[in-house]
Scaffold this motif. Structure first.
Motif, short mmCIF file in Angstrom:
data_model
loop_
_atom_site.label_atom_id
_atom_site.label_comp_id
_atom_site.label_asym_id
_atom_site.label_seq_id
_atom_site.Cartn_x
_atom_site.Cartn_y
_atom_site.Cartn_z
N ALA A 1 18.50 -83.25 -10.80
CA ALA A 1 19.79 -83.18 -11.35
C ALA A 1 21.18 -83.38 -10.14
CB ALA A 1 19.82 -81.58 -11.87
N GLY A 2 21.21 -82.41 -9.03
CA GLY A 2 22.45 -83.16 -8.44
C GLY A 2 22.93 -83.93 -8.99
N GLN A 3 21.86 -84.96 -7.86
CA GLN A 3 21.87 -86.35 -7.61
C GLN A 3 22.61 -87.48 -8.94
OE1 GLN A 3 19.95 -89.44 -5.21
NE2 GLN A 3 18.83 -87.32 -3.81
N LEU A 4 22.23 -87.20 -10.08
CA LEU A 4 22.47 -87.08 -11.34
C LEU A 4 23.95 -87.04 -11.99
CD1 LEU A 4 21.85 -88.49 -13.95
CD2 LEU A 4 21.08 -86.34 -14.96
N GLY A 5 24.01 -85.95 -11.69
CA GLY A 5 25.66 -85.24 -11.49
C GLY A 5 26.81 -86.19 -10.85
N ASP A 6 26.05 -86.39 -9.88
CA ASP A 6 26.87 -86.80 -8.84
C ASP A 6 27.20 -88.41 -9.36
OD1 ASP A 6 26.83 -84.39 -6.95
OD2 ASP A 6 25.46 -85.87 -5.34
#
Length: 316
Positions: free
Chosen positions: A19-24
């Motif tokens: 989720a964090g990388q998708l947000g990035d």
């Protein structure tokens, strides 16, 4: 706006584990896209279906996932009348084609490289009517993929591929084959046939000359039983100069197309996905699709390596 419409297709595991990388990725790209659509896959085959039905509606296709997700999505858009430009955001275990494209192994950094605008016409391969970006394998390489422990893969990532290789090497058996290529025929036995478009396999850099994805040529490596240990030395950084069409324990051929038949049907590994069988009709499609690339030289490789080791999950 750089792109009017873009679609980001991501493996369902991304919703929980990445989720964090998708947000990035979204944060990096949103300001350059008039309309950014996020589509999550729910089951195997979804990526291909989504991209076949909707890919032509977009200027840019972003694929967040591993080599399996990339394989699906490329098969979805390869025959589109107006295929979009394609950017891979590596979120899998090995991310071999992303390595060929010189992309960073972190999703957010790969998204930033898309903004640099290095987009190039790129070769893809075709095997029995299906598209592959990186490689096709028969024999040992297929057995290695089939022997991977899925639970182990989730826990230790790319190390699971090396452990599977060690297990498979002890069980490798030769098979009879006939291979017709641009300049002749090879009729022999082997433990593995590798047909490469890309330049990475199981994160190891393949020893073929050039980038591979711009030359309209496929690189073929035939490994006979006596050359098994030598073959793995070659694959992990050796020199193929002495093996070009030698007919010895390792044989290296370059060709634009080939036909491989075996004494008994054998599974075909296409970008890590095994669903085809020999006989195999394989060819290259020069400059078929447009992909985004990383820089010619990558600084801070130690940082990339440490970041990879810190990755605890993968998306296929």
């Amino acid at each position: 706006m750089r792109w009017g419409k873009a679609m980001l297709v991501y493996n369902r595991k991304a919703g929980k584990e990445k989720a964090g990388q998708l947000g990035d990725a979204v944060a990096a790209l949103a300001g350059e896209v008039g309309e950014l659509t996020l589509v999550q896959t729910a089951e195997p085959g979804d990526g291909e279906k989504i991209c076949r039905e909707r890919g032509s509606d977009y200027d840019l296709l972003l694929v967040l996932g591993g080599d399996g997700t990339v394989h699906e999505c490329i098969n979805g858009v390869a025959e589109a009348a107006r295929p979009p430009e394609i950017a891979i955001l590596p979120g899998g275990t090995c991310n071999d084609f992303a390595r060929t494209l010189r992309l960073p192994m972190q999703v957010g950094r790969a998204a930033e490289e898309v903004l640099a605008g290095r987009v190039h016409d790129t070769d893809v391969g075709r095997v029995n009517g299906r598209v592959f970006t990186n490689f096709v394998g028969i024999g040992l390489i297929t057995d290695t993929s089939e022997n991977i422990d899925s639970d182990q893969k989730e826990r230790i990532g790319k190390l699971s591929y090396f452990l599977s290789t060690l297990r498979t090497l002890r069980q490798a058996e030769p098979f009879k084959f006939r291979l017709k290529h641009d300049e002749g025929t090879v009729d022999s036995e082997a433990v593995m046939i590798l047909v490469a478009n890309g330049r990475s396999l199981g994160t190891a850099k393949l020893p073929f000359a050039g980038s591979g994805v711009h030359d309209g040529i496929l690189d073929v490596l035939i490994v006979r039983e006596a050359g098994l240990s030598l073959a793995w030395q070659v694959i992990n950084g050796g020199d193929l100069t002495d093996y070009r069409e030698s007919g010895g324990v390792i044989e290296y051929i370059q060709t634009s197309s080939l036909l491989v038949d075996t004494d008994e049907p054998k599974g075909i590994d296409s970008d890590g996905e095994i669903y085809l069988q020999t006989p195999a009709e394989i060819s290259v499609q020069p400059s078929k699709l447009r992909f985004y690339y990383g820089p010619e030289t990558t600084q801070g490789s130690l940082v990339d390596s440490l970041a990879e080791l810190d990755t605890r999950s993968s998306i296929d």
